[in-house]
Design a protein around this motif. Structure first.
Motif, PDB file in Angstrom:
ATOM      1  N   GLY A 134    -117.376 -21.810 -84.431  1.00  0.00           N
ATOM      2  CA  GLY A 134    -116.930 -23.057 -83.784  1.00  0.00           C
ATOM      3  C   GLY A 134    -117.202 -24.389 -84.781  1.00  0.00           C
ATOM      4  N   PRO A 135    -117.871 -24.435 -85.683  1.00  0.00           N
ATOM      5  CA  PRO A 135    -118.036 -25.619 -86.262  1.00  0.00           C
ATOM      6  C   PRO A 135    -116.877 -26.281 -86.959  1.00  0.00           C
ATOM      7  N   THR A 172    -114.218 -17.724 -84.489  1.00  0.00           N
ATOM      8  CA  THR A 172    -113.894 -18.895 -85.175  1.00  0.00           C
ATOM      9  C   THR A 172    -115.414 -19.345 -85.911  1.00  0.00           C
ATOM     10  N   VAL A 173    -115.455 -18.547 -87.019  1.00  0.00           N
ATOM     11  CA  VAL A 173    -116.576 -18.854 -87.961  1.00  0.00           C
ATOM     12  C   VAL A 173    -116.628 -20.229 -88.598  1.00  0.00           C
ATOM     13  N   HIS A 185    -105.194 -19.827 -85.082  1.00  0.00           N
ATOM     14  CA  HIS A 185    -105.554 -18.589 -84.449  1.00  0.00           C
ATOM     15  C   HIS A 185    -105.007 -17.432 -85.175  1.00  0.00           C
ATOM     16  N   LEU A 186    -104.025 -17.531 -85.614  1.00  0.00           N
ATOM     17  CA  LEU A 186    -103.101 -16.362 -86.052  1.00  0.00           C
ATOM     18  C   LEU A 186    -103.616 -16.114 -87.612  1.00  0.00           C
ATOM     19  N   ASP A 187    -103.753 -17.291 -88.410  1.00  0.00           N
ATOM     20  CA  ASP A 187    -104.622 -17.173 -89.604  1.00  0.00           C
ATOM     21  C   ASP A 187    -106.018 -16.430 -89.505  1.00  0.00           C
ATOM     22  N   PHE A 200    -114.423  -7.979 -84.162  1.00  0.00           N
ATOM     23  CA  PHE A 200    -114.269  -9.602 -84.308  1.00  0.00           C
ATOM     24  C   PHE A 200    -113.743  -9.717 -83.026  1.00  0.00           C
ATOM     25  N   MET A 201    -113.606 -11.230 -82.815  1.00  0.00           N
ATOM     26  CA  MET A 201    -113.441 -11.750 -81.450  1.00  0.00           C
ATOM     27  C   MET A 201    -111.938 -12.313 -81.467  1.00  0.00           C
ATOM     28  N   GLY A 202    -111.416 -12.367 -80.356  1.00  0.00           N
ATOM     29  CA  GLY A 202    -110.036 -13.065 -80.162  1.00  0.00           C
ATOM     30  C   GLY A 202    -110.021 -14.459 -79.811  1.00  0.00           C
TER      31      GLY A 202
END
Length: 517
Positions: A134-135, A172-173, A185-187, A200-202
């Protein structure tokens, strides 16, 4: 509590292809440790009486105070049909109802990776480690602190793929701010799907983006495989205190309906979003988790969920969150006990620190937080590496520093084996009084695996260290980041699958104008 032991899944519709198999034979092999299987006891701070009081108090809060489900008429109607009392957007849940609904959630589940060898089992005595989430900013020693870009995001995914002790690619690293909000989000998903083969996460920033995540997974894994298996674990934050917004709940509704896992996680800064006391915070955390998990089961009984607790304390002078504190540890240990009594997997802890640099403060706070996670029985640890500045920054040097130290958690979790070999009676007899063990048979047979060894820290004599540039840990980490990225090779992926993913992303992007809000 129903059990979701990993059954043998159906054969995947799209597992590779000839080109992918040829690439795999010629590619660089990246070693990834299996998720941790704890062989040490959990640390427990609450006795049965205290746990029962907290559980009773949480259900009292649900019944008498209630929780808000805002801007979500469908959620209110589901709760009404289940037997809750609805007043406006306030949902009051009769005693016992939430717990009854939670009973259909599995106590463990498998999240499948596109490389089956890297699938993880979440729950039980297992611990899965995932990176920072999230950063909006990133930092490295050369470029300093700056807004994150997609290139930064892709580098972190590569580092995560190359990190032996990290089991999960995360979500979201960092937040790639150079890409439109409605398209990034697609990228990010493409990066996780193509640059790594770990789980991985959605996306959770809008329900339609959660749906995009499901559809992209259907391309990557095959539609039937996704229908029957969990391939994403995604983060659903509760707006503490006791508010469930329509965006997060909308994403939860999508994922639960498709049998994809969600972390139901209160976001607690003690003294601001929850009471200043440990017991009071645990009451609120449990009430929020009960309501969130119960709602997921209203969407689909048996949908996999994780009991989350993102907990920090607060500096009462500045209002800033603080990390690695005894109070946060007490709450995390207690929340772990509550999660186990509910029979749910537990998410908490991470490489938490408030420092602006990867310095001594960052190291102390991070070490406290990581060990807290291991001892509290965490099953899914988000933020395991790279966290800096209270979660505002994903730091490249700290990412590899933390990722290296995750190896120590693996070692601690093994516990102590006592058998004929480890008792080493023959070695003690062979050496006798006044000797040394360096050349004895037992040492020669076991020295390669006897001790965990950092791949980053410097153990050389002073003279050698000085001759090599007297590098501190940050300098060593900078070098390691460069080494890992230079050695990176993408894991093989069926070209047909890649082409379909690229076409999906292109079509989605073309279907809407850019939006940066």
């Amino acid at each position: 509590m129903t059990e979701a032991a990993p059954a043998a899944p159906r054969r995947r519709a799209r597992g590779g292809g000839g080109a992918a198999r040829r690439a795999e034979r010629s590619g660089v092999k990246i070693e990834t440790a299996k998720y941790i299987e704890r062989k040490i006891p959990n640390f427990e701070v609450l006795d049965d009486e205290a746990l029962q009081v907290i559980e009773t108090s949480a259900e009292t809060i649900l019944e008498e105070v209630g929780v808000n489900f805002v801007n979500n008429p469908g959620a209110l109607e589901r709760w009404r049909e289940a037997g809750a009392i609805i007043e406006g957007e306030r949902v009051r849940i009769p005693r016992g109802l939430a717990r009854k609904l939670c009973a259909t959630a599995p106590s463990e589940f498998t999240q499948h990776a596109r490389n089956p060898e890297k699938s993880v089992v979440v729950g039980g005595k297992n611990m899965v480690l995932a990176p920072v989430y999230g950063p909006p900013f990133v930092r490295d020693a050369k470029g300093g602190r700056r807004y994150a870009t997609l290139e930064d995001f892709q580098k972190f995914v590569k580092l995560g793929y190359m990190s032996k002790w990290l089991h999960h690619s995360g979500g979201t690293v960092c937040e790639p701010t150079d890409v439109p909000v409605n398209k990034r989000h697609l990228d990010m998903l493409m990066a996780h799907m193509t640059l790594s083969d770990k789980p991985f996460m959605g996306s959770v920033t809008e329900p339609s983006r959660a749906q995009d995540s499901v559809e992209m997974c259907e391309i990557l894994f095959g539609k039937e495989f996704v229908r029957d298996n969990t391939v994403m674990t995604s983060l659903i934050n509760i707006n503490s205190p006791m508010t469930f917004d329509d965006v997060m709940m909308g994403a939860l509704e999508v994922y639960a309906a498709h049998n994809q896992a969600c972390i139901i996680s209160p976001f607690i800064v003690g003294g601001a979003m929850a009471p200043v006391s440990v017991a009071g915070t645990l009451v609120q955390v449990l009430a929020e988790v009960l309501a969130g998990v119960a709602y997921s089961q209203l969407i689909r009984p048996g949908a996999p969920v994780i009991f989350g607790a993102m907990v920090t304390s607060i500096d009462m002078n500045s209002g800033a969150p603080t990390f690695g504190t005894p109070e946060a540890s007490h709450i995390t240990y207690g929340a772990g006990q509550l999660a186990r009594r509910l029979g749910l997997p537990f998410r908490s802890a991470g490489s938490f620190c408030g420092s602006k640099l990867p310095d001594a403060q960052a190291a102390y706070e991070t070490a406290n937080s990581l060990n807290m996670g291991l001892l509290s029985g965490v099953n899914f640890q988000l933020h395991s590496c790279g966290w800096l500045e209270g979660g505002l920054v994903a730091d490249f040097e700290k990412f590899v520093m933390d990722a290296d130290q995750l190896g120590a958690l693996h070692g601690l979790a093994k516990g102590v084996v006592v058998d004929d070999d480890t008792l080493a009676m023959g070695a003690i007899r062979e050496v006798g009084p006044g000797g040394h063990y360096l050349g004895c048979e037992h040492t020669q047979a076991n020295f390669k695996s006897a001790f965990w060894k950092s791949d980053l820290l410097d153990y050389k004599p002073f003279e050698t260290w000085e001759e090599e540039g007297a590098r501190d840990t940050v300098a060593l980490a900078t070098s390691r980041v460069e080494t890992l990225l230079n050695a990176y090779e993408a894991p093989p992926l069926d070209p047909e699958v890649l082409s379909k993913l690229e076409a999906y992303v292109a079509a989605k992007k073309d279907s809407m104008p850019d939006a940066f809000m």
